[in-house]
Design a protein around this motif. Structure first.
Motif, PDB file in Angstrom:
ATOM      1  N   ALA A 105      94.109  11.151 -67.696  1.00  0.00           N
ATOM      2  CA  ALA A 105      93.756  11.777 -68.972  1.00  0.00           C
ATOM      3  C   ALA A 105      95.003  12.313 -69.660  1.00  0.00           C
ATOM      4  N   MET A 106      94.874  12.503 -70.970  1.00  0.00           N
ATOM      5  CA  MET A 106      95.890  13.196 -71.741  1.00  0.00           C
ATOM      6  C   MET A 106      95.188  14.142 -72.693  1.00  0.00           C
ATOM      7  N   GLU A 107      95.653  15.379 -72.742  1.00  0.00           N
ATOM      8  CA  GLU A 107      95.071  16.381 -73.622  1.00  0.00           C
ATOM      9  C   GLU A 107      96.181  17.052 -74.412  1.00  0.00           C
ATOM     10  N   LEU A 108      95.798  17.677 -75.505  1.00  0.00           N
ATOM     11  CA  LEU A 108      96.720  18.526 -76.243  1.00  0.00           C
ATOM     12  C   LEU A 108      96.514  19.961 -75.796  1.00  0.00           C
ATOM     13  N   THR A 109      97.591  20.741 -75.801  1.00  0.00           N
ATOM     14  CA  THR A 109      97.444  22.151 -75.451  1.00  0.00           C
ATOM     15  C   THR A 109      96.652  22.864 -76.534  1.00  0.00           C
ATOM     16  N   ARG A 110      96.075  23.974 -76.161  1.00  0.00           N
ATOM     17  CA  ARG A 110      95.216  24.713 -77.074  1.00  0.00           C
ATOM     18  C   ARG A 110      95.978  25.191 -78.307  1.00  0.00           C
ATOM     19  N   ASP A 111      97.191  25.690 -78.113  1.00  0.00           N
ATOM     20  CA  ASP A 111      97.941  26.196 -79.259  1.00  0.00           C
ATOM     21  C   ASP A 111      98.320  25.081 -80.231  1.00  0.00           C
ATOM     22  N   LYS A 112      98.620  23.881 -79.732  1.00  0.00           N
ATOM     23  CA  LYS A 112      98.937  22.759 -80.614  1.00  0.00           C
ATOM     24  C   LYS A 112      97.706  22.328 -81.405  1.00  0.00           C
ATOM     25  N   LEU A 113      96.558  22.254 -80.724  1.00  0.00           N
ATOM     26  CA  LEU A 113      95.327  21.852 -81.392  1.00  0.00           C
ATOM     27  C   LEU A 113      94.941  22.864 -82.463  1.00  0.00           C
ATOM     28  N   TYR A 114      95.077  24.152 -82.160  1.00  0.00           N
ATOM     29  CA  TYR A 114      94.737  25.178 -83.135  1.00  0.00           C
ATOM     30  C   TYR A 114      95.726  25.207 -84.294  1.00  0.00           C
ATOM     31  N   SER A 115      96.967  24.796 -84.065  1.00  0.00           N
ATOM     32  CA  SER A 115      97.929  24.770 -85.156  1.00  0.00           C
ATOM     33  C   SER A 115      97.641  23.625 -86.129  1.00  0.00           C
ATOM     34  N   LEU A 116      96.924  22.591 -85.675  1.00  0.00           N
ATOM     35  CA  LEU A 116      96.573  21.479 -86.549  1.00  0.00           C
ATOM     36  C   LEU A 116      95.387  21.800 -87.458  1.00  0.00           C
ATOM     37  N   VAL A 117      94.496  22.684 -86.990  1.00  0.00           N
ATOM     38  CA  VAL A 117      93.292  23.017 -87.743  1.00  0.00           C
ATOM     39  C   VAL A 117      93.664  23.986 -88.860  1.00  0.00           C
ATOM     40  N   ARG A 118      93.226  23.679 -90.078  1.00  0.00           N
ATOM     41  CA  ARG A 118      93.563  24.491 -91.237  1.00  0.00           C
ATOM     42  C   ARG A 118      92.293  24.818 -92.035  1.00  0.00           C
ATOM     43  N   LYS A 119      92.352  25.937 -92.756  1.00  0.00           N
ATOM     44  CA  LYS A 119      91.266  26.263 -93.673  1.00  0.00           C
ATOM     45  C   LYS A 119      91.311  25.311 -94.861  1.00  0.00           C
ATOM     46  N   TRP A 120      90.151  25.061 -95.454  1.00  0.00           N
ATOM     47  CA  TRP A 120      89.986  24.249 -96.657  1.00  0.00           C
ATOM     48  C   TRP A 120      90.277  22.767 -96.418  1.00  0.00           C
ATOM     49  N   HIS A 121      90.287  22.326 -95.164  1.00  0.00           N
ATOM     50  CA  HIS A 121      90.478  20.915 -94.831  1.00  0.00           C
ATOM     51  C   HIS A 121      89.295  20.473 -93.963  1.00  0.00           C
ATOM     52  N   THR A 122      89.048  19.186 -93.914  1.00  0.00           N
ATOM     53  CA  THR A 122      87.986  18.648 -93.071  1.00  0.00           C
ATOM     54  C   THR A 122      88.593  18.094 -91.787  1.00  0.00           C
ATOM     55  N   MET A 123      87.990  18.470 -90.653  1.00  0.00           N
ATOM     56  CA  MET A 123      88.396  17.915 -89.370  1.00  0.00           C
ATOM     57  C   MET A 123      87.383  16.828 -88.994  1.00  0.00           C
ATOM     58  N   ILE A 124      87.864  15.639 -88.723  1.00  0.00           N
ATOM     59  CA  ILE A 124      87.003  14.501 -88.400  1.00  0.00           C
ATOM     60  C   ILE A 124      87.281  14.100 -86.957  1.00  0.00           C
ATOM     61  N   GLU A 125      86.227  14.083 -86.139  1.00  0.00           N
ATOM     62  CA  GLU A 125      86.366  13.718 -84.731  1.00  0.00           C
ATOM     63  C   GLU A 125      85.570  12.447 -84.471  1.00  0.00           C
ATOM     64  N   GLY A 126      86.089  11.610 -83.593  1.00  0.00           N
ATOM     65  CA  GLY A 126      85.397  10.383 -83.237  1.00  0.00           C
ATOM     66  C   GLY A 126      85.777   9.947 -81.831  1.00  0.00           C
ATOM     67  N   HIS A 127      84.936   9.119 -81.232  1.00  0.00           N
ATOM     68  CA  HIS A 127      85.248   8.567 -79.915  1.00  0.00           C
ATOM     69  C   HIS A 127      84.651   7.170 -79.807  1.00  0.00           C
ATOM     70  N   VAL A 128      85.265   6.362 -78.948  1.00  0.00           N
ATOM     71  CA  VAL A 128      84.797   4.992 -78.738  1.00  0.00           C
ATOM     72  C   VAL A 128      85.169   4.578 -77.316  1.00  0.00           C
ATOM     73  N   ASP A 129      84.319   3.761 -76.698  1.00  0.00           N
ATOM     74  CA  ASP A 129      84.601   3.191 -75.383  1.00  0.00           C
ATOM     75  C   ASP A 129      85.156   1.785 -75.588  1.00  0.00           C
ATOM     76  N   VAL A 130      86.298   1.509 -74.983  1.00  0.00           N
ATOM     77  CA  VAL A 130      86.976   0.231 -75.148  1.00  0.00           C
ATOM     78  C   VAL A 130      87.189  -0.389 -73.777  1.00  0.00           C
TER      79      VAL A 130
END
Length: 87
Positions: A25-50
């Motif tokens: 697995a690979m994950e982003l640290t919590r502080d990096k993920l929270y630094s990407l999230v901003r007010k007044w923007h849309t966060m779009i999440e998706g997943h797929v099995d390949v």
């Protein structure tokens, strides 16, 4: 430089002082993920099995964010639900 990535490896076999590992697995640290999230923007999440050519199943997760255009006047930059479904 790449310290915000957490990589998990599984040890499959031990040969003397060497370990044979598989990527798990690979994950982003919590502080990096929270630094990407901003007010007044849309966060779009998706997943797929390949399925890879060598038969492995890989589940991919994606996070995307909307951003303002250079000359945009309005304060927000939300994505419409139809646009989110297309992504």
């Amino acid at each position: 430089d790449q310290a915000f990535r957490k990589i998990k490896l599984c040890i499959e076999e031990v040969q003397g002082r060497n370990c044979l590992t598989d990527f798990h697995a690979m994950e982003l640290t919590r502080d990096k993920l929270y630094s990407l999230v901003r007010k007044w923007h849309t966060m779009i999440e998706g997943h797929v099995d390949v399925k890879t050519t060598d038969g492995y199943m890989v589940r991919l997760f994606v996070i995307a964010f909307t951003m303002k255009h250079k000359d945009q006047v309005s304060t927000n930059c939300y994505a419409q639900s139809a646009q989110i479904r297309k992504i």
